[in-house]
Design an enzyme around this catalytic site. Structure first.
Site, short mmCIF file in Angstrom:
data_model
loop_
_atom_site.label_atom_id
_atom_site.label_comp_id
_atom_site.label_asym_id
_atom_site.label_seq_id
_atom_site.Cartn_x
_atom_site.Cartn_y
_atom_site.Cartn_z
N HIS A 57 -32.91 7.25 -13.34
CA HIS A 57 -32.90 6.61 -12.04
C HIS A 57 -34.11 6.25 -11.89
O HIS A 57 -35.35 6.84 -12.26
CB HIS A 57 -32.24 7.74 -11.12
N ARG B 238 -34.19 3.25 -0.73
CA ARG B 238 -34.67 1.84 -0.55
C ARG B 238 -33.69 1.02 0.03
O ARG B 238 -34.04 -0.07 0.38
CB ARG B 238 -34.65 1.44 -2.42
#
Length: 546
Positions: free
Chosen positions: A320, A340
């Site tokens: 990740h 994000r």
């Protein structure tokens, strides 16, 4: 200021370039640019950290050295005298693993009237499902469809996914959301009562259903309560499986558990076995930190492989992009992709954005590794590399108060260390997050061993070589339910005259002997060994007590 002095100046650079970056339309990479980035910087392409499996159904396949050592390991039952004339428990469906997939399988099997046992290594719910933050995908809006969801999944997996598994995932998804809501999951809603949905990396539609930034915990809470409310499901906590039982014909027939409290083995005879043991992040491939819970040691792959089941995609892991790089106390913990999705940008030490924030996870992780290797990263006082994730950008784009409203768990996590997420950027670096591969299954969770089913992260194929955000929670619900359905159906058709044995171990040891392989480990290891050892001593050697 919560950051130590060496980092203060770098934080100021991020603040100084924020206004300029607000006007910046950072381009996505072309397919060719993505592939070049992956080949140069993604950990899956580091040939020196892989080896070739020598025995069993996957002989000749490439896999990480850490996993190969366990797959070709020795059983802890080497010297155990187990009387298999009698059993501690007999059941229709034995579910090994107490996370999201295991609970979904148990609930569904119970719905069909099967007797169910869940055997879990730690407590019920101690699993990666509990730690999932971002959301769960399902195409249930008017501008979306399972067909569009399908295209996103196979694109994200670089067109390597097994098609029938993807089809099962996306077609069951809307019903899975409804099933969860009916059980009691409280999803985020709009004022009109409709589901609130957001984008994830690699998705073409807003189909991520969320429960703030603790979606997995909310789902796991609900599943755990449901399991505990059902008298037809027996839960054996702190009882990991250490070996499967098989018939002389090679069919699954139960398992041997180790009761960690009493330090004694339990013999379970079962008509069908569902492995739902999750991933293997605690093997720390290539030395990466991990976001996984402490029980994620690849047990299901070891058990299934020794019993003869074929594995798939075991040479690919998901790193990740945004694991915590500072403060040191929580290095490796997940910073959800939702950050994000809300607008936070990734920024290097010079204050420059270097990648479109919602590229797929493997691409973003590779870009971060590139920045650090090419001296554009940030090194913490503890010597850990990272880049900035500009979280205050969310407040500018979405309005004041958004960070605290949408990311309450993360706000509390960083506030413990004096970092205000809505006012200061945070440092991140890729963390070992997900096992893309696992035991090979078909769309009904069958393996190559009869009466052995696998669901969730322990299985391989649905995500290909890269999983999109929100499809792991969906995976555990969709395939957990399918495994429960099929496990109950098979169990109710099978009579109980079969004979559980450990004969597959005899065959396994013969294979090792023929290849002159001396096992490097006793497996499954059950828990990672973080104790310091004297020089020259390594953990996990054959003969080690489990």
């Amino acid at each position: 200021m919560s950051y130590p002095s060496p980092l203060e100046e770098l934080v100021r650079r991020v603040n100084q370039t924020r206004e300029q970056r607000l006007k910046q339309n950072f381009p996505r990479l072309s397919a060719e640019e993505k592939q070049a980035l992956l080949e140069q910087f993604h950990p899956d392409y580091r040939t020196d950290t892989f080896t070739t499996i020598q025995v069993g159904p996957n002989a000749g396949d490439r896999t990480p050295r850490e996993l190969a050592s366990l797959i070709e390991g020795e059983s802890p039952l080497t010297n155990a005298a187990l009387n298999l004339d009698h059993f501690d428990y007999e059941t229709d469906v034995l579910v090994i693993g107490g996370g999201g997939a295991g609970c979904a399988a148990a609930i569904t099997a119970d719905d069909h009237g099967a007797r169910v046992i869940i055997a879990t290594k730690l407590r019920l719910g101690d699993a990666n499902t509990m730690m999932a933050q971002g959301g769960i995908q399902a195409a249930d809006k008017e501008n979306d469809s399972p067909a569009i969801h399908y295209l996103d999944v196979v694109g994200g997996g670089h067109f390597t996914n097994i098609p029938e598994l993807v089809e099962a995932l996306v077609t069951d998804a809307p019903e899975a959301i409804q099933w969860l809501e009916n059980l009691g999951v409280i999803f985020d809603k709009n004022p009109d009562g409709s589901m609130k949905t957001i984008h994830g990396g690699g998705t073409s539609r807003r189909r991520m259903h969320t429960c703030r930034d603790y979606t997995g915990a909310e789902i796991m809470r609900t599943l755990r309560d449901e399991v505990k409310s059902r008298p037809g499901i027996t839960v054996l906590e702190f009882c990991p499986a250490v070996e499967l039982l098989t018939t002389p014909e090679g069919d699954a027939a139960g398992a041997i558990l180790l009761n960690l409290n009493l330090n004694r083995y339990l013999r379970i005879k079962a008509k069908t076995v569902v492995i739902a043991t999750g991933g293997s992040g605690r093997l720390h491939y290539q030395g990466f930190p991990t976001s996984n819970h402490y029980g994620a040691t690849g047990d299901g792959l070891v058990l299934a492989y020794r019993a003869g089941a074929k594995l798939a995609f075991i040479d690919t892991m998901q790193y990740h992009p945004t694991g915590v790089a500072f403060p040191q106390q929580i290095v490796g913990q997940l910073v959800t992709e939702k950050v994000r999705s809300l607008g936070a940008q990734l920024v290097n030490r010079n204050g420059n954005q270097f990648i479109f924030p919602l590229e797929t996870r493997d691409v973003v992780a590779s870009a971060i590794i590139r920045e650090c290797r090419q001296d554009r990263g940030v090194r913490t006082p503890a010597g850990i590399d990272g880049v900035w994730l500009d979280t205050p950008m969310i407040e500018i784009l979405k309005g004041p108060g958004t960070v605290k409203r949408e990311l309450p768990a993360m706000v509390r996590q960083f506030a413990r260390f004096g970092i205000e997420l809505d006012k200061e950027p945070i440092l991140v670096y890729p963390t070992l997050h997900y096992q893309n591969g696992g035991v090979a299954i078909d769309a009904m969770c069958h393996t190559s061993v009869r009466y052995l089913l696998v669901a969730g992260e322990a299985s391989g194929g649905v995500h290909g070589r890269n999983r999109l955000m929100g499809n792991s929670l969906l995976d555990v619900i969709v395939f957990g339910r399918r495994a429960g359905n099929e496990g109950a159906r098979l169990a109710l058709q099978r009579n109980d005259t079969f004979t559980p044995t450990l004969e597959h171990l005899t065959r396994w040891r013969q294979l090792l002997k023929e290849k002159k392989i001396v096992p490097e480990s006793v497996s499954p290891i059950l828990l990672p060994d973080y104790t310091r050892k004297p020089a020259g001593m390594e953990s996990g050697k054959a003969g080690t007590e489990v």
